[in-house]
Design an enzyme around this catalytic site. Sequence first.
Site, PDB file in Angstrom:
ATOM      1  N   ASN A 109      16.243  15.787 -64.371  1.00 52.92           N
ATOM      2  CA  ASN A 109      17.612  15.777 -63.857  1.00 52.92           C
ATOM      3  C   ASN A 109      18.226  17.160 -63.981  1.00 52.92           C
ATOM      4  OD1 ASN A 109      20.287  15.917 -65.610  1.00 52.92           O
ATOM      5  ND2 ASN A 109      18.652  15.154 -66.971  1.00 52.92           N
ATOM      6  N   PHE A 113      26.593  17.857 -65.693  1.00 52.52           N
ATOM      7  CA  PHE A 113      27.822  17.294 -66.274  1.00 52.52           C
ATOM      8  C   PHE A 113      28.781  16.796 -65.193  1.00 52.52           C
ATOM      9  CE2 PHE A 113      27.741  20.078 -70.419  1.00 52.52           C
ATOM     10  CZ  PHE A 113      26.653  19.365 -70.869  1.00 52.52           C
ATOM     11  N   SER A 173      22.269  20.989 -73.076  1.00 51.16           N
ATOM     12  CA  SER A 173      21.851  20.656 -71.718  1.00 51.16           C
ATOM     13  C   SER A 173      21.331  21.916 -71.026  1.00 51.16           C
ATOM     14  CB  SER A 173      23.029  20.089 -70.915  1.00 51.16           C
ATOM     15  OG  SER A 173      22.670  19.994 -69.547  1.00 51.16           O
ATOM     16  N   ASN A 175      21.265  22.254 -67.878  1.00 52.78           N
ATOM     17  CA  ASN A 175      21.777  22.215 -66.509  1.00 52.78           C
ATOM     18  C   ASN A 175      23.158  22.825 -66.318  1.00 52.78           C
ATOM     19  OD1 ASN A 175      19.426  20.799 -65.674  1.00 52.78           O
ATOM     20  ND2 ASN A 175      20.298  18.921 -66.549  1.00 52.78           N
ATOM     21  N   THR A 176      23.733  23.377 -67.389  1.00 52.21           N
ATOM     22  CA  THR A 176      24.982  24.130 -67.292  1.00 52.21           C
ATOM     23  C   THR A 176      24.670  25.562 -67.723  1.00 52.21           C
ATOM     24  OG1 THR A 176      26.404  22.220 -67.706  1.00 52.21           O
ATOM     25  CG2 THR A 176      27.321  24.391 -68.195  1.00 52.21           C
ATOM     26  N   LYS A 215      24.187  17.956 -80.709  1.00 49.93           N
ATOM     27  CA  LYS A 215      22.969  17.612 -79.968  1.00 49.93           C
ATOM     28  C   LYS A 215      22.220  18.885 -79.610  1.00 49.93           C
ATOM     29  CE  LYS A 215      21.201  14.582 -76.352  1.00 49.93           C
ATOM     30  NZ  LYS A 215      21.538  13.495 -75.409  1.00 49.93           N
ATOM     31  N   ASN A 244      17.755  16.827 -76.789  1.00 49.26           N
ATOM     32  CA  ASN A 244      18.104  16.756 -75.373  1.00 49.26           C
ATOM     33  C   ASN A 244      16.815  16.842 -74.546  1.00 49.26           C
ATOM     34  OD1 ASN A 244      19.724  16.910 -72.956  1.00 49.26           O
ATOM     35  ND2 ASN A 244      21.326  17.891 -74.157  1.00 49.26           N
TER      36      ASN A 244
END
Length: 341
Positions: A109, A113, A173, A175-176, A215, A244
């Site tokens: 993925n 967010f 994450s 993805n940011t 996390k 994560n």
Amino acid sequence: MRYHFFRPLLFTLAPETAHTVSLTALKCAQNLGLLRTHSFACKPRRIMGLDFPNPVGLAAGLDKNGAYIDALAKQGFGFIEVGTVTPRPQTGNPRPRLFRLPQAQAIINRMGFNNDGIDRLIENIKRSNFQGILGVNIGKNFDTPVDKAVEDYLICLQKVYRYASYVTINISSPNTRNLRQLQNSAELERLLHLLKREQTKLSDQQGKYTPLVIKIAPDLESSQLESIAQLLIKYQIDGVIATNTTISRQNLAHLPLSNETGGLSGAPLKSLSTQVIRKLYALLQGTIPIIGVGGILSAEDAKEKIEAGANLIQIYTGLIYHGPDLIRQSVEALCTPYHDD
């Protein structure tokens, strides 16, 4: 068994569409009174000052906005974590951004967010009837510079503090952009110092202590993990979630879609996250509880996380491939049936 009947149908849909359809159907069944409440016998365990009815939780990401809490609560989880949520609503990354790798029982993925913002999440929590343990996972908006990220975390912490059982600080994450920089020693120390100070202030103001959980990523070097462990102890952080998703694609190059950008979850993450848990357990020496997540697709996987040093576990991708039966199977593997005398 019902899920295994419907899964082939869901897998004909695009992953993000299937996600929405599944949750919408679950909520409709809840609203119509068609959902049976599942409760699995287990001796409660007290962790972070909270009494968990069983050690199997829902990981963040499935219910980003807290819109499905009541329906999910009926599935038998010992706790539920919603989010990741940011101060302002944001659409996330362009679609497609969610990919199945069924041959590996994995998901990639790069959602970014996507959420409706902290205020909408709080409205949904207020409407919920859930009385169990609810974690809220918070992050920064994509356009907030990383050197200003603490401001976003403080905004979310201040707003959600009274409604959450615990708050998870998501700094891992992939993805940011630049988010994982916050795991570096200097950045992390500043973040933890300011968050812990705010937690103390809010606790005094509201007469309620809400634990803070961090996390972390599975892709950390040993030296980074050691530094993080030292800072968690120094600032008396209440818990750590390991881990994560991973940016690694080891042994997956032959599979379709494996080169898609994003975080990988599911079976290929299992050993990597377990290694991090094992190292963390040795570093923390039982001073800080560990919530294990990553690659739990069976009861044996759940046991492996606990044996490595986790106090609790969370599942998500396993639900996509194996359905709600995984919750019951995991609880049964981790719990001795408990009855009040």
